[in-house]
Design an enzyme around this catalytic site. Structure first.
Site, PDB file in Angstrom:
ATOM      1  CG  ASP A 286     -26.167  22.892   4.168  1.00 37.46           C
ATOM      2  OD1 ASP A 286     -26.756  24.163   3.874  1.00 37.46           O
ATOM      3  OD2 ASP A 286     -26.559  21.972   3.514  1.00 37.46           O
TER       4      ASP A 286
ATOM      5  CG  ASN B  53     -27.581  12.621  -0.711  1.00 34.51           C
ATOM      6  OD1 ASN B  53     -27.542  11.683  -1.512  1.00 34.51           O
ATOM      7  ND2 ASN B  53     -26.699  13.555  -0.811  1.00 34.51           N
ATOM      8  CG  HIS B  54     -25.534  15.301   2.850  1.00 37.59           C
ATOM      9  ND1 HIS B  54     -26.214  15.613   1.529  1.00 37.59           N
ATOM     10  CD2 HIS B  54     -25.929  16.014   3.706  1.00 37.59           C
ATOM     11  CE1 HIS B  54     -27.166  16.704   1.969  1.00 37.59           C
ATOM     12  NE2 HIS B  54     -26.833  17.021   3.101  1.00 37.59           N
TER      13      HIS B  54
ATOM     14  CD  GLN C 163     -23.834  19.835   3.425  1.00 34.95           C
ATOM     15  OE1 GLN C 163     -24.078  19.723   2.203  1.00 34.95           O
ATOM     16  NE2 GLN C 163     -24.716  20.085   4.179  1.00 34.95           N
TER      17      GLN C 163
ATOM     18  CG  ASP D 161     -23.768  12.366  -1.722  1.00 38.45           C
ATOM     19  OD1 ASP D 161     -23.492  13.600  -1.064  1.00 38.45           O
ATOM     20  OD2 ASP D 161     -24.504  12.337  -2.521  1.00 38.45           O
TER      21      ASP D 161
ATOM     22  CG  ASP E 272     -32.435  18.116   2.758  1.00 41.68           C
ATOM     23  OD1 ASP E 272     -33.082  18.983   2.616  1.00 41.68           O
ATOM     24  OD2 ASP E 272     -31.132  18.204   2.823  1.00 41.68           O
TER      25      ASP E 272
ATOM     26  CD  GLU F 161     -24.093   8.224  -5.073  1.00 44.83           C
ATOM     27  OE1 GLU F 161     -23.584   6.899  -4.676  1.00 44.83           O
ATOM     28  OE2 GLU F 161     -24.703   8.999  -4.473  1.00 44.83           O
TER      29      GLU F 161
ATOM     30  CD  GLU G 225     -35.432  19.617  -0.294  1.00 36.80           C
ATOM     31  OE1 GLU G 225     -35.178  20.927  -0.440  1.00 36.80           O
ATOM     32  OE2 GLU G 225     -34.792  18.842  -0.396  1.00 36.80           O
TER      33      GLU G 225
ATOM     34  CG  ASP H  26     -34.165  26.834   1.654  1.00 40.06           C
ATOM     35  OD1 ASP H  26     -33.173  27.385   2.267  1.00 40.06           O
ATOM     36  OD2 ASP H  26     -34.511  25.731   1.321  1.00 40.06           O
TER      37      ASP H  26
END
Lengths: 422, 572, 234
Positions: free
Chosen positions: B90, B132-133, B198, B200, B230, B237, B272, B338
């Site tokens: 990624d 995040n991951h 990826q 989390d 990012d 969660e 982001e 992107d």
């Protein structure tokens, strides 16, 4: 009259700010405060929904309203207004307002709109009536679509009408214009209509903006000019036609605006109509004209009485307009009692044609000719009411169609009278 | 009292109160704005810039060699795309080791010397940080999945069922069916908001939070000046929620910020989060969360306004942009690595953008358009200048995507977003001056076509001419840097009746700048209501020419096709 | 006696012959003037005709409505009318000039009187002509308006207006001619006054019922109409 005299400097500045547009929505107003806000909202919604990418402008030509109509238009024009429906416009939508001098008469307003459309190089223009109570956003789409896709230069409406509404249109204007120009335009005197920029520029250059046609009845001028100029005409069904009545309808005034103007235009369009025979339907979308049948309380007796009095009292005038056989026949019919009185199609068509020819030859004052037709029209209206009182919508339509065919059949009679002496 | 960056208001209501309010603000205005407010950021990937060792891939040594070029351009900060060891499934956002450099781009030492060289030139460095991951190749995840009772087990989000957090949207709809993925090793599901490779991290675990801070500390100690964080909305969660923008997530971020302020004052966090401005607003907190955030919805609307020749999309989105706390800043950009994202527009607007900017379906990707600035604007120099002019004058810190300063093109035939990630074009020679390697071994083919190819568009040729895009970019950057009002001034839109003209006033202290942009391809006249500035004379900021004094009448300006003016208002 | 007679006769004859001899050149002169005058008038008419045709006078008169009026009065087109008028006036002038040459005492005076009277005659004719046209126009307008407004006795209204206008025209024309102006004025006043009185009496006494019925019908109907559905012609 030069063009610059009808566009004020302020208006011109506003037009400069608007710049080139794809769609121009014209809205002549005169004391329409009660309905104008709603009409502007419907127009805005229609533009946003159906023409989001086109550059558009709403131009209000106000005839000097005393009830703050232009202010209402401007107030509804806040360009960043969020629509309650959640629709947001892609572009700035200008709504501008200007004044024209002849209060209440549409002709100058339409001319002003045509001039603006020409300056802004609008590809399509639509005129909406500010006193409509049931205009919907869809109307914009239905009127403008044939123009924007290039299939028509003039789009006239089809309405859902009561069968006794618009008797003058059904008994005279529609059949006669159809017979003259060979196109079946149901509403030759539309309150809402759309036209292409090409037709707009053509109309602006026409000699129809003088006193006779330019001040009143400009709508019928536009229809006839488009037909005579061989422009593509189409029809779109809109829905029912709801209007706020500003005052009692004055028949003579209405006849001047419509019959007078269409008689007047027979002269300049002679080459076009004299060569036309028969008629073709124009492409229409969204269904045909429909009629409703609710009973109406109408004083038929009075119509008949006014007809009788008219024929009797106007004899000296009618003598100079009508051919002796026609007059004699008319007098014979008028002598009949109310129960058996009818004004037959054939006689009515001959009457109309003889009036048109007399108008052409100016046998007496042209305005007097139109005034003299009013009582006779009452007799015809009476006949139409009586003949259709129990008819279905279809039967009523058939009656109108029969009349149209009579108009078409007797057209050579008009041509005969046009040049020769009676 | 917070400084209002963007003041939503409507023209008829610009009144005395607003003016008074602005005036009173000046008294409490800090004398010098934080560095990131006045920054001009250059976004680059080490891979794409310059290959120093001839292996076909750009590296940090190469980047360091080209710092003189960047200094000459005038930018003040570099934002580096991820350069960490990674399986690169990624684009490096799947990090396998937070404390190292991917071998393709050099060593940690190379990075350190690049960083020092940049600092010597007064250029700050912002790096990516993916909180995040991690990649599923990261040793933490390898440990975590090895058994259910591993000490690192609860560093990630594990579940016996895939039914928890039902209703949470799946971001990569094209590739993922669920936010849960089955781990055959430990026979449980793990949570992933992005790709299934990826997983989390579990931010309910204090050890994770501590470790991530240590990672950031590692880089801060080395000297980096800020992080682009990012995918921040997804850290925590909770059952029954969308698992986005949760208060617990904000708490995690505030904790990081507090540590940053305490131990490394002057460093910066950039968020982001592709969200509407109103939803982004909480990420600024009360000035105690992020320093900066990207303004995603503005960018497509700038392109839209240009195509429509109508300022409405731009003024509308900026009206909807909430005020942000003092010391915070929006990041503005025209293009990035992107696709030109069209997530933050209505369906109608998206259709319009597709039809106007990406008629060829090949140019579309996900909900966006994968093209560079110059091809999007038909390589029209006037439009490129106008868009850059707006980028530099609207409130926020501008980001220039590498290559756009010379008008590089894109290659839509390359998959995914690789078409906008081709090697930097330095000159007309071998590999465009990017690498000494065989052309076949480059990480990506070079642009070769006669319009955008490296022989037509390159730094070397543009440096030679005063009128080249590169020279012009240098000039506009210089002008922008000459006036702090662009970085931290307030904005107030003028609404001239001519909707093709976008005009606004930027103000900071007693410095006032008027910006007038013609979005139309045709010449325009515009009358500006500048009564409040009566008596000022206008000084055009590029040529320093004097324009007539503002009087009682509306100020009349005429603008050529896509022309724009920057005026400094001076009372003499 | 005879001689005297012969001498007288001879003298008379000589005188007549002398007179005739004196008169004959005058007559010849007159004839020449008349013929020349006809020629000049003819040429004048031709010139005027072509000028009017070139300036599109007919179209102008059509626009002003004069053609319509002439048409109704069964007169030729306005340019034709004007040319003919000029022709006749010019020729008549020459004829009178010729007669003047004859030197007949007394006739001279009448001729100069005639020339002095000519402009007024024209004006009077003009007033007459347009007065009659206006009378027919306005009476017809009144008739149509009355019929369309559903007023009672439209013909009566119309002919009253016509009569009044004609009388007014006649009195104006006579005043212009300075003939019996007072008589005409008095006659006009008398007729107008008696007409008004008659009308007043008719409405006041004889037409009492009629007037009441009429008023009832007007306002009664207006109220009734409100309950009826309005029928829009368009």
């Amino acid at each position: 009259m030069a063009e610059e005299s009808i566009l004020t400097d302020d208006f011109l500045r506003e037009l400069m700010n608007v710049g080139e547009v794809d769609i121009l929505v014209g809205m002549p107003t005169y004391n329409d405060a009660a309905t104008v806000g709603q009409v502007v909202q419907a127009v805005r919604a229609g533009l946003i929904k159906y023409f989001p990418r086109q550059r558009a402008v709403i131009i209000n030509a106000d005839g000097g309203s005393k009830d703050a109509t232009p202010e209402l238009v401007r107030a509804a024009s806040i360009s960043d207004l969020r629509q309650p429906s959640g629709l947001t416009a892609l572009r700035t939508l200008h709504s501008i307002s200007t004044q024209y001098p002849h209060g209440g008469e549409n002709g100058q307003a339409l001319r002003l709109l045509l001039a603006a459309a020409d300056l802004l190089r609008a590809g399509a223009c639509v005129v909406v009536s500010a006193d409509s109570v049931n205009i919907e956003a869809e109307w914009l789409d239905r009127l403008l679509r044939p123009i924007t896709n290039g299939s028509a230069d003039l789009v006239t409406p089809l309405y859902h009408r009561h069968r006794f509404d618009g008797l003058l249109v059904r008994n005279l204007l529609y059949p006669m214009i159809r017979a003259m120009y060979g196109k079946r335009v149901r509403e030759p005197y539309p309150s809402e209509f759309a036209f292409s920029g090409r037709l707009g520029s053509y109309l602006l250059g026409q000699d129809i903006w003088s006193e006779d046609g330019g001040n009143s009845g400009a709508e019928i001028c536009i229809t006839i000019s488009a037909l005579a100029g061989n422009f593509q005409v189409a029809e779109s069904f809109l829905g029912s036609r709801g209007r706020i009545e500003h005052g009692p309808a004055d028949l003579v005034h209405a006849m001047r605006q419509t019959v007078g103007v269409s008689f007047w235009l027979l002269d300049p369009t002679f080459p076009a109509w004299s060569a036309t025979t028969g008629s073709q339907p124009v492409p229409s979308s969204g269904g045909g004209p429909q009629v409703t049948l609710e009973p109406l309380r109408i004083n038929r007796k009075r119509l008949h009485q006014m007809f009788q009095v008219g024929v009797a009292e106007l004899e000296p005038v009618l003598k100079s307009i009508l051919a002796p056989p026609t007059l004699a026949e008319l007098q014979k019919e008028a002598a009949a009692p109310q129960e058996t009185f009818r004004y037959p199609d054939d006689l009515w068509v001959r009457t109309v044609y003889e009036f048109a020819a007399s108008y052409h030859k100016s046998v007496i004052s042209r305005d007097h000719i139109i005034q003299a037709l009013a009582p006779l029209y009452r007799g015809r209206a009476y006949t139409f009411l009586v003949e259709n009182i129990d008819a279905t919508g279809e039967q009523t339509e058939n009656k109108v169609e029969d009349l149209c065919l009579t108009f078409e059949r007797l057209k050579p009679y008009l041509l005969e009278m046009w040049d020769g002496r009676k | 009292m917070k400084l209002l960056r963007s003041k939503p208001r409507h023209p008829p209501f610009v009144g005395f109160a607003d003016f008074y309010f602005l005036g009173s603000l000046n008294l409490v205005m800090p004398q010098t704005a934080p560095w990131y407010q006045d920054a001009i950021i250059y976004q680059v990937h080490a891979r794409t810039f310059y290959d120093s060792n001839g292996d076909g891939v750009g590296d940090f040594r190469g980047l360091a060699q080209k710092l003189d070029y960047l200094q000459d351009l005038g930018i003040t900060a570099i934002w580096l795309m991820p350069f960490f060891p990674s399986p690169l499934r990624d684009d490096g956002y799947d990090i396998a080791d937070y404390r190292s450099v991917h071998r393709n781009y050099g060593t940690l030492e190379d990075f350190k010397s690049f960083l020092d060289a940049a600092h010597q030139r007064g250029i700050r460095v912002i790096i990516e940080m993916v909180l995040n991951h991690t990649s599923d190749q990261h040793p933490w995840f390898q440990e975590s999945r090895s058994s259910r009772d591993n000490p690192k087990r609860d560093w990630y989000v594990w579940s016996e069922t895939d039914t928890r957090y039902r209703g949470v949207r799946i971001i990569f709809l094209d590739t993922e069916l669920s936010n849960w993925a089955w781990d055959p090793v430990s026979k449980e599901y793990y949570w992933h908001r992005f790709f299934s490779h990826q997983p989390d991290l579990n931010y309910d675990n204090p050890a994770v939070r501590e470790e991530m801070w240590n990672v950031m500390k590692f880089w801060l100690d080395m000297g980096v000046d800020g992080f682009r964080l990012d995918a921040v909305p997804y850290l925590v969660e909770r059952e029954g929620t969308s698992c986005e923008n949760l208060p617990e997530t904000h708490a995690v971020l505030k904790e990081l910020r507090a540590k940053l302020d305490q131990q490394f004052p002057g460093k910066m966090l950039l968020a982001e989060a592709n969200q509407w401005p109103a939803d982004l607003r909480p990420y600024f907190g009360n000035g105690d969360e992020f320093h900066m955030a990207f303004h995603f919805p503005l960018m497509p609307r700038m392109f839209m306004g240009l195509k429509l020749e109508d300022r409405k999309p731009i003024t509308e989105i900026l009206q909807q942009t909430p005020a942000i706390p003092d010391g915070c800043q929006w990041c503005l950009f025209l293009r990035n690595h992107d696709e030109l994202t069209l997530e933050m527009v209505t369906d109608m607007e998206r259709d319009y953008m597709y039809d106007e900017y990406a008629r060829d379906k090949n140019m579309r990707l996900n909900l966006g358009i994968r093209r560079r600035l110059a091809p999007l604007l038909d390589n029209d120099r006037r439009r490129i200048e106008l868009m850059n002019g707006m980028l530099m004058s609207l409130p926020g810190t501008p980001i220039i995507y590498y290559g756009d300063e010379i008008g590089m093109g894109d290659n839509v035939n390359l998959g995914d977003r690789n078409g906008v990630r081709t090697p930097m074009q330095w000159d007309g020679g071998w590999n465009g001056g990017f690498s000494a390697a065989d052309p076949e071994s480059l990480y990506s083919p070079l642009m070769l076509n006669p319009v955008y190819g490296f022989q037509a568009v390159n730094v070397h040729s543009q440096k030679r001419f005063e009128h080249s895009l590169l020279s012009w970019m240098k000039r506009i950057i210089k002008v922008r840097k000459s006036a702090p009002v662009f970085g931290s001034g307030s904005i107030e839109f003028l609404y001239p009746a001519n909707h093709r003209v976008l005009a606004y006033i930027r103000q900071l202290g007693n410095e006032t700048v008027l910006i007038v942009n013609n979005l139309s391809s045709a010449a325009q006249a515009v009358e500006l209501d500048l009564k409040r500035y009566k008596g000022n004379i206008l000084i055009e900021m590029f040529g320093r020419n004097i324009f007539p004094r503002i009087g009682d009448l509306p100020y009349l300006l005429t603008l050529g096709s896509y022309q724009f003016y920057w005026f400094r208002l001076r009372r003499i | 006696m005879w001689e005297k007679f012969v001498a007288e006769s001879t003298r008379a004859t000589r005188e007549i012959v002398t007179d005739a001899a004196q008169f004959l050149p005058h007559l010849l002169e007159m004839l020449i003037i008349v013929v020349l005058g006809w020629l000049i008038a003819y040429v004048l008419r031709a010139i005027l005709r072509s000028i009017l045709r070139l300036t599109k006078f007919d179209r102008f008169s059509e626009h002003t409505g004069a053609s319509r009026l002439l048409n109704q009065a069964a007169l030729p087109s306005s340019s034709e009318l004007l040319s003919r008028l000029v022709f006749w006036v010019a020729w008549l002038g020459f004829i009178l000039l010729g007669v003047g040459v004859l030197g007949i005492v007394g006739l001279q005076q009448h001729i100069s009187n005639f020339f002095g009277f000519l402009p007024r005659l024209f004006t009077a004719l003009f007033v007459f002509f347009f007065g009659f046209l206006a009378a027919s126009f306005f009476s017809r307008a009144a008739l149509l308006a009355a019929v369309n407004a559903d007023l009672p006795s439209p013909r009566l209204i119309s002919s009253t207006i016509r009569t009044l206008l004609i009388i007014l025209t006649i009195s104006m024309a006579f005043e212009e001619l300075e003939l019996a102006e007072h008589t005409v004025l008095v006659a006009f006043a008398l007729i107008f006054g008696s007409l008004m009185l008659g009308l007043a009496l008719a409405f006041g006494l004889g037409g009492q019922d009629l007037a009441r019925r009429y008023l009832e019908r007007r306002f009664g109907r207006a109220r009734k109409e409100e309950r009826e559905d309005e029928l829009s012609p368009l």
